[in-house]
Motif scaffolding. Structure first.
Motif, PDB file in Angstrom:
ATOM      1  N   ALA A  15      40.442  33.321  44.445  1.00  0.00           N
ATOM      2  CA  ALA A  15      40.997  33.129  43.105  1.00  0.00           C
ATOM      3  C   ALA A  15      40.127  33.799  42.052  1.00  0.00           C
ATOM      4  O   ALA A  15      40.639  34.424  41.104  1.00  0.00           O
ATOM      5  CB  ALA A  15      41.135  31.636  42.811  1.00  0.00           C
ATOM      6  N   CYS A  16      38.814  33.696  42.201  1.00  0.00           N
ATOM      7  CA  CYS A  16      37.901  34.298  41.222  1.00  0.00           C
ATOM      8  C   CYS A  16      37.925  35.823  41.280  1.00  0.00           C
ATOM      9  O   CYS A  16      37.472  36.482  40.343  1.00  0.00           O
ATOM     10  CB  CYS A  16      36.484  33.779  41.447  1.00  0.00           C
ATOM     11  SG  CYS A  16      36.249  32.054  40.955  1.00  0.00           S
ATOM     12  N   LEU A  17      38.448  36.362  42.357  1.00  0.00           N
ATOM     13  CA  LEU A  17      38.604  37.815  42.472  1.00  0.00           C
ATOM     14  C   LEU A  17      40.010  38.254  42.053  1.00  0.00           C
ATOM     15  O   LEU A  17      40.377  39.419  42.239  1.00  0.00           O
ATOM     16  CB  LEU A  17      38.323  38.262  43.911  1.00  0.00           C
ATOM     17  CG  LEU A  17      36.869  38.146  44.374  1.00  0.00           C
ATOM     18  CD1 LEU A  17      36.737  38.533  45.842  1.00  0.00           C
ATOM     19  CD2 LEU A  17      35.956  39.021  43.521  1.00  0.00           C
ATOM     20  N   GLY A  18      40.788  37.333  41.488  1.00  0.00           N
ATOM     21  CA  GLY A  18      42.119  37.680  41.003  1.00  0.00           C
ATOM     22  C   GLY A  18      43.162  37.824  42.092  1.00  0.00           C
ATOM     23  O   GLY A  18      44.154  38.525  41.918  1.00  0.00           O
ATOM     24  N   LEU A  19      42.957  37.125  43.212  1.00  0.00           N
ATOM     25  CA  LEU A  19      43.848  37.277  44.362  1.00  0.00           C
ATOM     26  C   LEU A  19      44.759  36.075  44.588  1.00  0.00           C
ATOM     27  O   LEU A  19      45.371  35.949  45.655  1.00  0.00           O
ATOM     28  CB  LEU A  19      43.016  37.534  45.624  1.00  0.00           C
ATOM     29  CG  LEU A  19      42.311  38.898  45.674  1.00  0.00           C
ATOM     30  CD1 LEU A  19      41.196  38.883  46.709  1.00  0.00           C
ATOM     31  CD2 LEU A  19      43.312  40.008  45.975  1.00  0.00           C
ATOM     32  N   SER A  20      44.867  35.206  43.617  1.00  0.00           N
ATOM     33  CA  SER A  20      45.668  33.990  43.791  1.00  0.00           C
ATOM     34  C   SER A  20      47.097  34.290  44.215  1.00  0.00           C
ATOM     35  O   SER A  20      47.676  33.585  45.053  1.00  0.00           O
ATOM     36  CB  SER A  20      45.670  33.165  42.499  1.00  0.00           C
ATOM     37  OG  SER A  20      44.378  32.654  42.220  1.00  0.00           O
ATOM     38  N   ASP A  21      47.684  35.330  43.638  1.00  0.00           N
ATOM     39  CA  ASP A  21      49.079  35.653  43.950  1.00  0.00           C
ATOM     40  C   ASP A  21      49.267  36.165  45.368  1.00  0.00           C
ATOM     41  O   ASP A  21      50.400  36.249  45.854  1.00  0.00           O
ATOM     42  CB  ASP A  21      49.616  36.691  42.956  1.00  0.00           C
ATOM     43  CG  ASP A  21      49.786  36.129  41.561  1.00  0.00           C
ATOM     44  OD1 ASP A  21      49.809  34.887  41.436  1.00  0.00           O
ATOM     45  OD2 ASP A  21      49.884  36.910  40.604  1.00  0.00           O
ATOM     46  N   PRO A  33      42.175  27.001  42.301  1.00  0.00           N
ATOM     47  CA  PRO A  33      42.827  26.461  41.104  1.00  0.00           C
ATOM     48  C   PRO A  33      44.005  25.555  41.476  1.00  0.00           C
ATOM     49  O   PRO A  33      44.529  25.658  42.596  1.00  0.00           O
ATOM     50  CB  PRO A  33      43.282  27.721  40.370  1.00  0.00           C
ATOM     51  CG  PRO A  33      43.386  28.768  41.425  1.00  0.00           C
ATOM     52  CD  PRO A  33      42.335  28.473  42.428  1.00  0.00           C
ATOM     53  N   PRO A  34      44.410  24.670  40.564  1.00  0.00           N
ATOM     54  CA  PRO A  34      45.433  23.670  40.901  1.00  0.00           C
ATOM     55  C   PRO A  34      46.710  24.235  41.507  1.00  0.00           C
ATOM     56  O   PRO A  34      47.363  23.568  42.313  1.00  0.00           O
ATOM     57  CB  PRO A  34      45.704  22.996  39.549  1.00  0.00           C
ATOM     58  CG  PRO A  34      44.419  23.140  38.803  1.00  0.00           C
ATOM     59  CD  PRO A  34      43.881  24.479  39.193  1.00  0.00           C
ATOM     60  N   ALA A 112      34.407  42.258  42.744  1.00  0.00           N
ATOM     61  CA  ALA A 112      33.406  41.435  43.412  1.00  0.00           C
ATOM     62  C   ALA A 112      32.005  41.737  42.878  1.00  0.00           C
ATOM     63  O   ALA A 112      31.215  40.818  42.620  1.00  0.00           O
ATOM     64  CB  ALA A 112      33.455  41.668  44.918  1.00  0.00           C
ATOM     65  N   SER A 113      31.696  42.998  42.696  1.00  0.00           N
ATOM     66  CA  SER A 113      30.388  43.379  42.163  1.00  0.00           C
ATOM     67  C   SER A 113      30.186  42.827  40.764  1.00  0.00           C
ATOM     68  O   SER A 113      29.103  42.333  40.416  1.00  0.00           O
ATOM     69  CB  SER A 113      30.247  44.902  42.152  1.00  0.00           C
ATOM     70  OG  SER A 113      30.285  45.422  43.460  1.00  0.00           O
ATOM     71  N   GLN A 114      31.240  42.903  39.952  1.00  0.00           N
ATOM     72  CA  GLN A 114      31.164  42.391  38.590  1.00  0.00           C
ATOM     73  C   GLN A 114      30.976  40.878  38.591  1.00  0.00           C
ATOM     74  O   GLN A 114      30.184  40.331  37.802  1.00  0.00           O
ATOM     75  CB  GLN A 114      32.425  42.767  37.809  1.00  0.00           C
ATOM     76  CG  GLN A 114      32.447  42.288  36.364  1.00  0.00           C
ATOM     77  CD  GLN A 114      31.405  42.967  35.496  1.00  0.00           C
ATOM     78  OE1 GLN A 114      30.813  43.975  35.903  1.00  0.00           O
ATOM     79  NE2 GLN A 114      31.169  42.441  34.320  1.00  0.00           N
ATOM     80  N   LEU A 115      31.688  40.193  39.459  1.00  0.00           N
ATOM     81  CA  LEU A 115      31.572  38.734  39.538  1.00  0.00           C
ATOM     82  C   LEU A 115      30.158  38.324  39.934  1.00  0.00           C
ATOM     83  O   LEU A 115      29.566  37.419  39.325  1.00  0.00           O
ATOM     84  CB  LEU A 115      32.588  38.181  40.543  1.00  0.00           C
ATOM     85  CG  LEU A 115      32.542  36.682  40.831  1.00  0.00           C
ATOM     86  CD1 LEU A 115      32.711  35.865  39.564  1.00  0.00           C
ATOM     87  CD2 LEU A 115      33.609  36.301  41.864  1.00  0.00           C
ATOM     88  N   VAL A 116      29.605  38.973  40.948  1.00  0.00           N
ATOM     89  CA  VAL A 116      28.241  38.656  41.380  1.00  0.00           C
ATOM     90  C   VAL A 116      27.252  38.936  40.252  1.00  0.00           C
ATOM     91  O   VAL A 116      26.336  38.139  39.994  1.00  0.00           O
ATOM     92  CB  VAL A 116      27.873  39.451  42.645  1.00  0.00           C
ATOM     93  CG1 VAL A 116      26.376  39.342  42.941  1.00  0.00           C
ATOM     94  CG2 VAL A 116      28.688  38.953  43.836  1.00  0.00           C
ATOM     95  N   HIS A 117      27.429  40.052  39.569  1.00  0.00           N
ATOM     96  CA  HIS A 117      26.540  40.385  38.453  1.00  0.00           C
ATOM     97  C   HIS A 117      26.604  39.318  37.366  1.00  0.00           C
ATOM     98  O   HIS A 117      25.560  38.887  36.839  1.00  0.00           O
ATOM     99  CB  HIS A 117      26.928  41.757  37.881  1.00  0.00           C
ATOM    100  CG  HIS A 117      26.161  42.121  36.638  1.00  0.00           C
ATOM    101  ND1 HIS A 117      24.839  42.527  36.674  1.00  0.00           N
ATOM    102  CD2 HIS A 117      26.535  42.123  35.317  1.00  0.00           C
ATOM    103  CE1 HIS A 117      24.427  42.768  35.442  1.00  0.00           C
ATOM    104  NE2 HIS A 117      25.434  42.529  34.604  1.00  0.00           N
TER     105      HIS A 117
END
Length: 258
Positions: A15-21, A33-34, A112-117
């Motif tokens: 979800a945090c990588l924008g893959l929920s869909d 997420p809910p 993913a790199s941006q999230l880790v950063h």
């Protein structure tokens, strides 16, 4: 992509990588997420229904070894013939690596790199502010009450503790977890008791029962203002939500600066 997640922390990384869909099915305990609660329920994380997994025709399955017993899932995945990724984090650095691995497997390398950063940057900011306090609170993390289980040194909660200039009282135990008893907790001399019973909502944990433990009576760490029932989803799951847990823990320990 059609992705199946077999563990709450994996669902949160996706979800945090924008893959929920792209998530088409999750284990029974995934709740963030809910929106994932409306997805097909594939069973509890230790007893995934592999027939239901196969019926969803996923292009990728993200499994985990973060809970003992999940090895059975991985063994069965080999028979499905569907691409899968297995995460097995121990420390905070492992979680960063897992995020990057999931990003690489889902064409989300940059995200993913941006999230880790961002995670590293925000944790460093919290750590810098906490280090100015000069104190080093000793934290007892309670995963389970009977038998008593607590994270050992080789666990991300040791890193979470250090991020707020505190120490996990069982950090010198080399394994991922430490089994002890209430007397052993007293001997570890914590300043705070942080209760995060795995899989149990905080509303169901009664602080009265914890502070009244016979072995803890009269102990400073067992006073009501030192025993904190926390949201286990922010501490027991190796996902980016640990960042929120770190920030909330900093607020709890240092209310004057957060």
């Amino acid at each position: 992509m059609r992705i199946v997640s077999l563990c709450p922390s994996n669902t949160e990384i996706l979800a945090c990588l924008g893959l929920s869909d792209h998530i088409v099915g999750v284990d029974r305990y995934s709740d963030w997420p809910p929106a994932v609660r409306s997805l097909p329920d594939l069973g509890p994380d230790l007893a995934i229904d592999m027939d239901r997994v196969a019926a969803l025709q996923p292009s990728l399955i993200v499994a985990s070894l973060s809970v003992p017993g999940m090895e059975r899932n991985v063994e069965q995945l080999e028979d499905l013939g569907i691409p899968y990724l297995v995460l097995n984090p121990k420390r905070l650095e492992d979680i960063y690596d897992d995020i990057l691995d999931v990003g690489a497997a889902t064409n989300r390398t940059a995200q993913a790199s941006q999230l880790v950063h961002q995670m590293k940057e925000r944790i460093e900011e919290v750590a810098d502010r906490c280090s100015s306090q000069g104190d080093t609170p000793r934290l007892y993390w309670e995963w389970w009450p009977k038998p008593v289980f607590s994270p050992g040194g080789n666990n991300w909660l040791t890193d979470v503790s250090e991020a707020v200039s505190a120490v996990n009282v069982f950090a010198d135990h080399p394994d991922e977890k430490k089994q002890t008893d209430w007397e052993g907790v007293v001997q570890a001399a914590p300043d705070y008791a942080l209760v995060v019973w795995t899989g149990v909502p905080k509303e169901k944990v009664k602080v009265e029962k914890i502070v009244s433990r016979p072995a803890w009576r009269g102990q400073r760490f067992a006073k009501r203002d030192r025993v904190h029932i926390l949201e286990e989803g922010l501490y027991c799951r190796p996902s980016p939500r640990l960042l929120t847990g770190i920030e909330k823990l900093a607020q709890l320990l240092y209310p004057d600066i957060f």
